[in-house]
Motif scaffolding. Structure first.
Motif, mmCIF file in Angstrom:
data_model
loop_
_atom_site.group_PDB
_atom_site.id
_atom_site.type_symbol
_atom_site.label_atom_id
_atom_site.label_comp_id
_atom_site.label_asym_id
_atom_site.label_seq_id
_atom_site.Cartn_x
_atom_site.Cartn_y
_atom_site.Cartn_z
ATOM 1 N N SER A 175 0.845 -1.194 0.000
ATOM 2 C CA SER A 175 0.000 0.000 0.000
ATOM 3 C C SER A 175 0.885 1.251 0.000
ATOM 4 N N TRP A 176 0.312 2.353 -0.460
ATOM 5 C CA TRP A 176 1.068 3.605 -0.485
ATOM 6 C C TRP A 176 1.483 4.045 0.915
ATOM 7 N N THR B 231 11.332 6.594 14.348
ATOM 8 C CA THR B 231 10.364 5.592 13.895
ATOM 9 C C THR B 231 11.119 4.341 13.470
ATOM 10 N N VAL B 232 10.717 3.194 14.043
ATOM 11 C CA VAL B 232 11.316 1.914 13.698
ATOM 12 C C VAL B 232 10.229 1.017 13.119
ATOM 13 N N VAL B 233 10.480 0.522 11.915
ATOM 14 C CA VAL B 233 9.538 -0.384 11.263
ATOM 15 C C VAL B 233 10.042 -1.813 11.446
ATOM 16 N N VAL B 234 9.146 -2.712 11.853
ATOM 17 C CA VAL B 234 9.483 -4.123 12.019
ATOM 18 C C VAL B 234 8.640 -4.934 11.046
ATOM 19 N N GLU C 135 15.433 -3.093 -3.896
ATOM 20 C CA GLU C 135 15.305 -2.441 -5.198
ATOM 21 C C GLU C 135 14.788 -1.016 -5.064
ATOM 22 N N ALA C 136 13.944 -0.796 -4.033
ATOM 23 C CA ALA C 136 13.397 0.543 -3.804
ATOM 24 C C ALA C 136 14.339 1.410 -2.971
ATOM 25 N N ARG D 217 9.989 4.423 3.590
ATOM 26 C CA ARG D 217 10.965 5.372 3.060
ATOM 27 C C ARG D 217 11.358 6.427 4.094
ATOM 28 N N THR D 218 10.449 6.731 5.017
ATOM 29 C CA THR D 218 10.732 7.818 5.975
ATOM 30 C C THR D 218 11.165 7.297 7.339
ATOM 31 N N ALA D 219 11.138 5.964 7.548
ATOM 32 C CA ALA D 219 11.497 5.404 8.852
ATOM 33 C C ALA D 219 12.988 5.604 9.126
#
Length: 353
Positions: free
Chosen positions: A46-47, A98-101, A74-75, A54-56
């Motif tokens: 999802s967007w 911000t931490v993405v898991v 790739e991104a 990208r911002t994490a």
């Protein structure tokens, strides 16, 4: 990483908004658990998920074989292969980070349980915790699991692997009758199960059909798959419903039925309204089907007259069909009432199991 032939626990058909997370104290940051469905192609996110990635400040994943990783690389999204415990993850969010898991199985349950314990202790300023669906199932997605499971069973089960179309034919009839019984009983749980059993017959036959061998001369049976079955059905439904998908008009069910019959006559090149009616179906259903075709096709033919109960039943079936009543269903309902009366007279009690 989920086995491609073993369905994981179902994910929601669409993301359900979670309860709002209480605002975290300034500077404690946030933890985002990014969930994905194994039924959606990796990389299709999802967007909001891509924006968050990208911002994490950090993106963590304990599984180096996670299917999303090639697409994140790739991104240009850097991923750390760390398995922090709850306190380490909280520290990583210090300063408003911000931490993405990316969840990856049982190991993440240990993490979420640890976060819950920390929050419950009241001794730690907790970051905000957000569950973000990166991809989620659309309606019908569980059919992918069914196809995968059927494929594996066909390969590995000694009984299933030997079955043929001919050997399975009787089960299709049995399951159809059990479905009818569940409908007549009004039992929703049984209806759910019996619909599944009927669906199994479709998927089973389609899986067998994939193994057809056209032979060297090309004169053998051509293989087809469940996708071919579904594709052909979709094309047929769209073609036969121009009042839904096209410019035709249909104001009543009779209009729809008349168009349906005309379309099928052209498709099948039928010479008679009776073409395509299976003569092996139960007698009342057969009589009603013939009467319905005559009525819809406007064929000027009278019911045959004769002696005996057969002609009486034929007239009753035609009368029922004209009144919009399925005589087979009506007779079955009356027979079930008769059965209950017999059991009551015998002192047996309620309806038979």
């Amino acid at each position: 990483m989920t086995d491609e032939t073993t369905p994981a626990e179902p994910t929601p058909a669409e993301p359900t908004p979670a309860e709002p997370t209480p605002a975290a104290p300034s500077g404690t940051g946030r933890i985002v658990l990014l969930t994905t469905s194994h039924r959606v192609a990796p990389g299709v996110l999802s967007w909001p998920a891509w924006q968050t990635l990208r911002t994490a400040d950090r993106v963590l994943c304990a599984d180096p074989d996670h299917p999303q990783l090639p697409y994140l690389r790739e991104a240009g999204v850097a991923v750390g292969f760390e398995r922090p415990d709850a306190s380490e993850l909280v520290d990583a969010c210090a300063g408003g980070r911000t931490v993405v898991v990316l969840p990856s199985g049982e190991g993440d349950r240990r993490l979420t349980d640890g976060l819950a314990r920390l929050a419950g202790s009241g001794r730690v300023a907790m970051p905000g915790l957000e569950l973000l669906p990166g991809s989620y199932d659309l309606p019908g997605a569980r059919l992918l699991d069914l196809v995968a499971v059927m494929d594996r069973i066909r390969r590995e089960c000694p009984w299933t692997s030997q079955k043929t179309h001919e050997g399975l034919a009787k089960y299709a009839i049995e399951e159809a009758y059990e479905l009818v019984e569940a409908i007549e009983d009004g039992d929703r749980d049984e209806l759910l199960e019996e619909l599944g059993d009927v669906l199994l017959q479709v998927v089973f036959h389609a899986r067998i059909a994939e193994e057809a061998d056209p032979g060297e001369d090309g004169e053998g049976a051509e293989p087809f798959s469940i996708d071919d079955v579904a594709g052909a059905l979709v094309a047929k439904l769209v073609h036969r419903h121009p009042h839904v998908f096209g410019d035709e008009k249909a104001e009543t069910p009779d209009d729809v039925r008349a168009h349906w019959l005309r379309t099928k006559a052209v498709e099948k090149r039928r010479e008679s309204v009776t073409d395509g009616i299976p003569l092996g179906q139960p007698g009342l259903a057969l009589a009603a089907k013939l009467a319905g075709r005559v009525r819809a096709g406007g064929v000027p033919v009278e019911l045959p007259r004769g002696e005996g109960v057969g002609y009486e039943l034929l007239a009753l079936a035609a009368r029922a069909e004209e009144a919009g009543i399925d005589p087979e269903t009506a007779l079955r309902a009356a027979a079930r009432t008769y059965r209950d009366a017999i059991r009551a007279a015998e002192g047996v009690g309620g309806p038979a199991a």
